[in-house]
Design an enzyme around this catalytic site. Structure first.
Site, PDB file in Angstrom:
ATOM      1  N   ASP A  37       7.291   2.163  -2.092  1.00 43.90           N
ATOM      2  CA  ASP A  37       5.916   1.853  -1.697  1.00 43.90           C
ATOM      3  C   ASP A  37       5.300   2.993  -0.895  1.00 43.90           C
ATOM      4  O   ASP A  37       6.002   3.880  -0.423  1.00 43.90           O
ATOM      5  CB  ASP A  37       5.927   0.628  -0.775  1.00 43.90           C
ATOM      6  CG  ASP A  37       6.015  -0.663  -1.556  1.00 43.90           C
ATOM      7  OD1 ASP A  37       5.918  -0.608  -2.781  1.00 43.90           O
ATOM      8  OD2 ASP A  37       6.170  -1.720  -0.916  1.00 43.90           O
ATOM      9  N   LYS A  58       0.086   1.756  -3.466  1.00 44.73           N
ATOM     10  CA  LYS A  58      -1.344   2.013  -3.644  1.00 44.73           C
ATOM     11  C   LYS A  58      -1.668   3.336  -2.974  1.00 44.73           C
ATOM     12  O   LYS A  58      -1.238   3.597  -1.859  1.00 44.73           O
ATOM     13  CB  LYS A  58      -2.139   0.896  -2.963  1.00 44.73           C
ATOM     14  CG  LYS A  58      -3.600   0.906  -3.293  1.00 44.73           C
ATOM     15  CD  LYS A  58      -4.269  -0.235  -2.566  1.00 44.73           C
ATOM     16  CE  LYS A  58      -5.752  -0.242  -2.835  1.00 44.73           C
ATOM     17  NZ  LYS A  58      -6.420  -1.301  -2.091  1.00 44.73           N
ATOM     18  N   MET A 171      -1.811  -5.756   9.544  1.00 47.33           N
ATOM     19  CA  MET A 171      -2.917  -5.816   8.584  1.00 47.33           C
ATOM     20  C   MET A 171      -4.170  -6.404   9.235  1.00 47.33           C
ATOM     21  O   MET A 171      -4.861  -7.231   8.636  1.00 47.33           O
ATOM     22  CB  MET A 171      -2.503  -6.649   7.349  1.00 47.33           C
ATOM     23  CG  MET A 171      -1.407  -5.980   6.558  1.00 47.33           C
ATOM     24  SD  MET A 171      -0.788  -6.988   5.228  1.00 47.33           S
ATOM     25  CE  MET A 171       0.309  -8.094   6.083  1.00 47.33           C
TER      26      MET A 171
HETATM   27  C1  LIG Z   1       2.221  -5.134   4.080  1.00 41.86           C
HETATM   28  S1  LIG Z   1       2.592  -4.988   5.773  1.00 41.86           S
HETATM   29  C2  LIG Z   1       4.253  -4.456   5.675  1.00 41.86           C
HETATM   30  C3  LIG Z   1       5.018  -4.547   6.973  1.00 41.86           C
HETATM   31  C4  LIG Z   1       6.431  -4.045   6.860  1.00 41.86           C
HETATM   32  N1  LIG Z   1       7.207  -4.879   5.968  1.00 41.86           N
HETATM   33  C5  LIG Z   1       7.140  -3.965   8.208  1.00 41.86           C
HETATM   34  O1  LIG Z   1       8.094  -4.728   8.468  1.00 41.86           O
HETATM   35  O2  LIG Z   1       6.770  -3.099   9.009  1.00 41.86           O
HETATM   36  C6  LIG Z   1       1.708  -3.518   6.147  1.00 41.86           C
HETATM   37  C7  LIG Z   1       1.217  -3.486   7.577  1.00 41.86           C
HETATM   38  O3  LIG Z   1       2.286  -3.197   8.459  1.00 41.86           O
HETATM   39  C8  LIG Z   1       1.805  -2.454   9.542  1.00 41.86           C
HETATM   40  N2  LIG Z   1       2.517  -1.160   9.579  1.00 41.86           N
HETATM   41  C9  LIG Z   1       3.467  -0.746   8.738  1.00 41.86           C
HETATM   42  N3  LIG Z   1       3.959   0.453   9.123  1.00 41.86           N
HETATM   43  C10 LIG Z   1       3.294   0.805  10.242  1.00 41.86           C
HETATM   44  C11 LIG Z   1       3.357   1.897  11.144  1.00 41.86           C
HETATM   45  N4  LIG Z   1       4.209   2.913  10.961  1.00 41.86           N
HETATM   46  N5  LIG Z   1       2.520   1.927  12.208  1.00 41.86           N
HETATM   47  C12 LIG Z   1       1.660   0.908  12.419  1.00 41.86           C
HETATM   48  N6  LIG Z   1       1.558  -0.171  11.616  1.00 41.86           N
HETATM   49  C13 LIG Z   1       2.371  -0.231  10.547  1.00 41.86           C
HETATM   50  C14 LIG Z   1       0.307  -2.289   9.364  1.00 41.86           C
HETATM   51  O4  LIG Z   1      -0.332  -3.359  10.039  1.00 41.86           O
HETATM   52  C15 LIG Z   1       0.185  -2.422   7.872  1.00 41.86           C
HETATM   53  O5  LIG Z   1      -1.115  -2.809   7.498  1.00 41.86           O
END
Ligand SMILES: C[S@@+](CC[C@H](N)C(=O)[O-])C[C@H]1O[C@@H](n2cnc3c(N)ncnc32)[C@H](O)[C@@H]1O
Length: 253
Positions: A37, A58, A171
């Site tokens: 991803d 995406k 998100m």
């Molecule tokens: C579809 S969710 C996936 C989350 C992922 N499975 C996790 O455990 O971190 C995607 C969201 O995770 C958050 N996110 C993921 N990686 C991030 C990072 N390095 N810094 C800040 N927010 C992050 C954001 O809010 C983003 O919109």
């Protein structure tokens, strides 16, 4: 070709390529195919030297891979006797649709394995010294999504605003105005807020304010996804740590 046909779901961690697990690295080394991803750090693909790498996220100018297509790809490759690694950002079970993909392949009779990951929900605040629980400050924290799959504001935001627990919102950036207004309606204008953008990556940024000030800060700094929003007194209590870490990292808040 690998002898064992299976799908291993691997949590890539929050962004820093060193925040994957040893088990995750081993799975990548043994993979025949890696489906990854946008949130999984591409540097991790270097471990998968012998694997075919397929991007299924995406990205600018590209269509989002629909979930069914990803699931079909997994089954197609695994059915050829390959070890497929599905590499997903953070932990695949936290707003990652990991369980959906596993259930789909289990129904096709394919063996599965799961390597949990370090979720951004906890790691992004932690990397700036923001502790989600602190003795004498809060007794729990709640992780919610700001945006539902139908793109509406999650109803859990209102429930969260009614409570006194620390709130961690994933998100949430496209809904930040609605989130702020929900908290203001509950009279919580002075509650501390932190936003961590691109947490644990080189380009990571931290913004700190209150429910009353955070919108201006977001606009001024042009903060956007991926970002974690943390709402609660624990943010204020972490000030000594994040101030120190910002200095050490050479960043401003
Ligand atoms: C579809 S969710 C996936 C989350 C992922 N499975 C996790 O455990 O971190 C995607 C969201 O995770 C958050 N996110 C993921 N990686 C991030 C990072 N390095 N810094 C800040 N927010 C992050 C954001 O809010 C983003 O919109």
């Amino acid at each position: 070709m690998n002898k064992q046909a299976k799908l291993t779901l691997v949590g890539a961690g929050p962004g820093d390529p060193e925040l994957i697990t040893l088990k995750g690295i081993r799975a990548l080394k043994e993979a025949d195919v890696v489906l990854y991803d946008a949130l999984a750090n591409e540097e991790l693909l270097e471990y998968a030297k012998n694997a075919e790498k397929i991007f299924v996220g995406k990205r600018r100018g590209m269509h989002k891979f629909i979930q069914e297509k990803i699931q079909d790809l997994i089954v197609e490759h695994a059915s050829q006797g390959k070890h497929v690694v599905r590499l997903k950002g953070g932990d695949p079970f936290i707003f990652g649709r990991g369980s959906e993909e596993l259930k789909f392949v289990v129904a096709k009779g394919i063996e599965i394995d799961i390597v949990p990951g370090v979720t951004s929900a906890i790691a992004a605040p932690a990397s700036f010294g923001i502790s989600l629980t602190q003795r004498g400050v809060n007794e729990s924290f709640r992780v919610i999504t700001g945006t539902r799959s139908d793109l509406k504001l999650s109803e859990d935001v209102e429930a969260a605003a009614n409570s006194n627990v620390t709130i961690v919102i994933l998100m949430g950036m496209s809904k930040i105005e609605k989130i702020v207004n929900t908290f203001i309606e509950k009279g919580k204008i002075n509650i501390p807020v932190a936003i961590i953008e691109n947490g644990t990556k080189k380009e990571e940024r931290l913004a700190v304010g209150t429910i009353g000030t955070i919108l201006n800060i977001v606009n001024e700094k042009k903060l956007s996804n991926p970002a974690i929003i943390v709402i609660g007194e624990t943010v204020k209590e972490s000030e000594v740590l994040y101030s120190q870490l910002l200095i050490q990292k050479g960043k401003t808040r």
